[in-house]
Design a protein around this motif. Structure first.
Motif, PDB file in Angstrom:
ATOM      1  N   ARG A  60      11.190   5.062   1.398  1.00  0.00           N
ATOM      2  CA  ARG A  60      11.673   4.212   0.305  1.00  0.00           C
ATOM      3  C   ARG A  60      11.591   2.739   0.699  1.00  0.00           C
ATOM      4  N   ILE A  61      10.649   2.429   1.585  1.00  0.00           N
ATOM      5  CA  ILE A  61      10.422   1.052   2.032  1.00  0.00           C
ATOM      6  C   ILE A  61       8.988   0.661   1.704  1.00  0.00           C
ATOM      7  N   LEU A  62       8.813  -0.506   1.119  1.00  0.00           N
ATOM      8  CA  LEU A  62       7.500  -1.062   0.826  1.00  0.00           C
ATOM      9  C   LEU A  62       7.313  -2.336   1.642  1.00  0.00           C
ATOM     10  N   PHE A  63       6.070  -2.742   1.815  1.00  0.00           N
ATOM     11  CA  PHE A  63       5.777  -3.952   2.586  1.00  0.00           C
ATOM     12  C   PHE A  63       4.964  -4.901   1.728  1.00  0.00           C
ATOM     13  N   LEU A  64       5.359  -6.163   1.738  1.00  0.00           N
ATOM     14  CA  LEU A  64       4.636  -7.225   1.042  1.00  0.00           C
ATOM     15  C   LEU A  64       4.017  -8.139   2.084  1.00  0.00           C
ATOM     16  N   LEU A  65       2.692  -8.176   2.133  1.00  0.00           N
ATOM     17  CA  LEU A  65       1.976  -9.025   3.094  1.00  0.00           C
ATOM     18  C   LEU A  65       1.253 -10.120   2.328  1.00  0.00           C
ATOM     19  N   ILE A  66       1.703 -11.369   2.527  1.00  0.00           N
ATOM     20  CA  ILE A  66       1.117 -12.507   1.834  1.00  0.00           C
ATOM     21  C   ILE A  66       0.504 -13.464   2.845  1.00  0.00           C
ATOM     22  N   THR A  67      -0.172 -14.503   2.346  1.00  0.00           N
ATOM     23  CA  THR A  67      -0.900 -15.385   3.247  1.00  0.00           C
ATOM     24  C   THR A  67      -0.200 -16.711   3.537  1.00  0.00           C
ATOM     25  N   ASP A  68       0.768 -17.091   2.691  1.00  0.00           N
ATOM     26  CA  ASP A  68       1.418 -18.391   2.905  1.00  0.00           C
ATOM     27  C   ASP A  68       2.775 -18.419   2.217  1.00  0.00           C
ATOM     28  N   ILE A  69       3.831 -18.115   2.940  1.00  0.00           N
ATOM     29  CA  ILE A  69       5.170 -18.032   2.366  1.00  0.00           C
ATOM     30  C   ILE A  69       5.668 -19.397   1.885  1.00  0.00           C
ATOM     31  N   THR A  70       5.078 -20.502   2.366  1.00  0.00           N
ATOM     32  CA  THR A  70       5.513 -21.830   1.934  1.00  0.00           C
ATOM     33  C   THR A  70       4.940 -22.218   0.573  1.00  0.00           C
ATOM     34  N   ASN A  71       3.927 -21.500   0.116  1.00  0.00           N
ATOM     35  CA  ASN A  71       3.295 -21.793  -1.161  1.00  0.00           C
ATOM     36  C   ASN A  71       4.177 -21.265  -2.295  1.00  0.00           C
ATOM     37  N   PRO A  72       4.598 -22.121  -3.248  1.00  0.00           N
ATOM     38  CA  PRO A  72       5.459 -21.667  -4.342  1.00  0.00           C
ATOM     39  C   PRO A  72       4.876 -20.497  -5.125  1.00  0.00           C
ATOM     40  N   PHE A  73       3.552 -20.390  -5.172  1.00  0.00           N
ATOM     41  CA  PHE A  73       2.936 -19.248  -5.856  1.00  0.00           C
ATOM     42  C   PHE A  73       3.382 -17.939  -5.215  1.00  0.00           C
ATOM     43  N   ASN A  96       3.922 -12.575   6.692  1.00  0.00           N
ATOM     44  CA  ASN A  96       3.154 -13.770   6.336  1.00  0.00           C
ATOM     45  C   ASN A  96       1.997 -13.930   7.313  1.00  0.00           C
ATOM     46  N   SER A  97       0.766 -13.799   6.824  1.00  0.00           N
ATOM     47  CA  SER A  97      -0.397 -13.818   7.722  1.00  0.00           C
ATOM     48  C   SER A  97      -0.904 -15.218   8.039  1.00  0.00           C
ATOM     49  N   ASP A  98      -0.463 -16.240   7.292  1.00  0.00           N
ATOM     50  CA  ASP A  98      -0.970 -17.606   7.497  1.00  0.00           C
ATOM     51  C   ASP A  98      -2.490 -17.682   7.382  1.00  0.00           C
ATOM     52  N   GLU A  99      -3.080 -16.850   6.512  1.00  0.00           N
ATOM     53  CA  GLU A  99      -4.537 -16.815   6.332  1.00  0.00           C
ATOM     54  C   GLU A  99      -5.260 -16.404   7.616  1.00  0.00           C
ATOM     55  N   SER A 100      -4.552 -15.788   8.565  1.00  0.00           N
ATOM     56  CA  SER A 100      -5.120 -15.425   9.864  1.00  0.00           C
ATOM     57  C   SER A 100      -5.438 -13.936   9.904  1.00  0.00           C
ATOM     58  N   LEU A 101      -6.682 -13.597  10.229  1.00  0.00           N
ATOM     59  CA  LEU A 101      -7.074 -12.190  10.366  1.00  0.00           C
ATOM     60  C   LEU A 101      -6.350 -11.531  11.527  1.00  0.00           C
ATOM     61  N   GLU A 102      -6.130 -12.296  12.592  1.00  0.00           N
ATOM     62  CA  GLU A 102      -5.432 -11.750  13.757  1.00  0.00           C
ATOM     63  C   GLU A 102      -3.992 -11.378  13.403  1.00  0.00           C
ATOM     64  N   LYS A 103      -3.292 -12.271  12.728  1.00  0.00           N
ATOM     65  CA  LYS A 103      -1.921 -11.968  12.321  1.00  0.00           C
ATOM     66  C   LYS A 103      -1.891 -10.831  11.308  1.00  0.00           C
ATOM     67  N   ALA A 124      -6.445 -11.806   3.731  1.00  0.00           N
ATOM     68  CA  ALA A 124      -6.898 -13.109   4.212  1.00  0.00           C
ATOM     69  C   ALA A 124      -8.287 -13.445   3.685  1.00  0.00           C
ATOM     70  N   GLY A 125      -9.096 -12.413   3.402  1.00  0.00           N
ATOM     71  CA  GLY A 125     -10.440 -12.644   2.891  1.00  0.00           C
ATOM     72  C   GLY A 125     -11.302 -11.408   3.018  1.00  0.00           C
ATOM     73  N   ASP A 126     -12.591 -11.584   2.802  1.00  0.00           N
ATOM     74  CA  ASP A 126     -13.524 -10.465   2.893  1.00  0.00           C
ATOM     75  C   ASP A 126     -13.464  -9.746   4.249  1.00  0.00           C
ATOM     76  N   PRO A 127     -13.277 -10.474   5.377  1.00  0.00           N
ATOM     77  CA  PRO A 127     -13.214  -9.799   6.681  1.00  0.00           C
ATOM     78  C   PRO A 127     -11.971  -8.925   6.865  1.00  0.00           C
ATOM     79  N   SER A 128     -11.088  -8.870   5.853  1.00  0.00           N
ATOM     80  CA  SER A 128      -9.912  -7.998   5.929  1.00  0.00           C
ATOM     81  C   SER A 128     -10.278  -6.533   5.715  1.00  0.00           C
ATOM     82  N   LEU A 129     -11.533  -6.252   5.392  1.00  0.00           N
ATOM     83  CA  LEU A 129     -11.954  -4.885   5.081  1.00  0.00           C
ATOM     84  C   LEU A 129     -11.537  -3.855   6.137  1.00  0.00           C
ATOM     85  N   PRO A 130     -11.772  -4.099   7.454  1.00  0.00           N
ATOM     86  CA  PRO A 130     -11.356  -3.100   8.452  1.00  0.00           C
ATOM     87  C   PRO A 130      -9.852  -2.823   8.433  1.00  0.00           C
ATOM     88  N   HIS A 131      -9.047  -3.813   8.110  1.00  0.00           N
ATOM     89  CA  HIS A 131      -7.599  -3.624   8.075  1.00  0.00           C
ATOM     90  C   HIS A 131      -7.213  -2.712   6.905  1.00  0.00           C
TER      91      HIS A 131
END
Length: 340
Positions: A60-73, A96-103, A124-131
């Motif tokens: 009953r737990i979900l995860f929200l992974l975003i790229t920039d928590i400081t962005n009002p969007f 919060n990944s900070d647009e980083s593939l590593e994070k 983070a982008g197209d290279p996120s495919l393996p994740h």
């Protein structure tokens, strides 16, 4: 620590009956269920969530992974996601990944170890495919938001980035601007590619040039070093009369650079962007924006995710929702005469 055996003894039922009440499984009379719950309250019993998850095969737990928590969007999107999760009896964890593939990869490992029921992710982008393929390999349902990733079919909630980019550019053209530049996110991000397409399409349809030097590609995320933007403007033979920014973060950074140079917005350079500034826009309604439905991104994304989780054994067709942006015209655009 109180156990189910303590509850069973005091309620004069079996431990199995107590377990069924806790997990809401099996056939138990309303009278017995009420008696067990009353004893649980008397003993201040707190269910072992890990054990319960093993029984139900659900946390009953979900995860929200975003790229920039400081962005009002994304903060507004997170609000919508949390509201939808709570309404449906789920808890929501944030990353919060900070647009980083590593994070992003590190968070995927955390998601797998935490055994969450599903993930709402802005890749983070197209290279996120393996994740994403890793999540699918471990049978973790996910829904993408704001960005698509070529090579994987899944549920997705998107904004109409191409149309928004076109409308922002056309607005500037309609206000008399003929030299319009664009600062945008990485071409490895689907929303950035579509916004650039909309910008170029509007210029082409109006027989206006689009010089290579007028488009600057960078990251959507915030940066402490604005030297890249400085160098972009320095390389231009002259400043454009207007700039389209791929998102609100880039717009604020461009505005900061221009003001440091003594260039007034909009008197000398007009500025428009994707995404509004959230509640902050109400204090100084200045930027002209293509405002996306950030709250709905999160709310609808979680609803789609929960639906996918509930239909795990009988998969539904993949869904794609495209939400239109609202063009909000404010004070950051100057109307030019035909001679300017």
């Amino acid at each position: 620590m109180v156990t189910i055996y303590d509850i069973a003894e005091k309620a004069n039922v079996s431990a199995m009956t107590v377990s069924r009440v806790i997990n809401n499984t099996g056939k138990i009379s309303d009278k017995t269920r009420a008696k067990v719950k009353r004893v649980m309250e008397e003993l201040n019993y707190v269910p072992n969530q890990t054990a319960r998850s093993l029984v139900l095969q659900q946390t009953r737990i979900l995860f929200l992974l975003i790229t920039d928590i400081t962005n009002p969007f994304y903060t507004t999107l997170a609000r919508g996601a949390e509201d939808a999760a709570t309404k449906n009896g789920f808890r929501l964890l944030f990353g919060n990944s900070d647009e980083s593939l590593e994070k992003e990869n590190e968070y995927v490992q955390t998601i797998l170890s935490a055994r969450v029921d599903g993930v709402l992710v802005a890749p983070a982008g197209d290279p996120s495919l393996p994740h994403l393929e890793k999540l699918r390999a471990h049978k973790v349902p996910f829904v993408l938001m704001d960005r698509e990733v070529p090579g994987i079919e899944c549920d997705v909630v998107l904004g109409d980035s191409k149309e928004g980019g076109h409308r922002l550019t056309q607005l500037l053209i309609d206000r008399g601007h003929r030299r319009i530049a664009m600062i945008n996110g990485s071409s490895s991000v689907s929303s950035a590619r579509l916004r650039l397409q909309g910008y170029r399409e509007a210029l082409k349809l109006n027989d206006l040039p689009c010089a290579d030097g007028d488009v600057y590609e960078t990251s959507f995320g915030p940066r402490s070093d604005l030297s890249g933007i400085e160098a972009w403007l320095d390389a231009m033979p002259s400043l454009p009369t207007a700039i389209v920014a791929g998102n609100n973060v880039l717009a604020l950074e461009v505005m900061s650079v221009l003001r440091n140079r003594g260039v007034a917005v909009p008197d000398e350079v007009s500025l428009v962007c994707f995404d509004d500034l959230g509640p902050y826009a109400e204090f100084d309604p200045f930027l002209t924006v293509a405002a996306q439905q950030a709250y709905q991104f999160g709310y609808m994304g979680i609803q789609m995710l929960i639906e996918r989780i509930r239909e795990k054994e009988q998969p539904l067709p993949w869904k794609k929702i495209v939400l239109p942006a609202e063009l909000i015209v404010r004070r950051s655009v100057k109307e030019l005469t035909s001679t300017q």
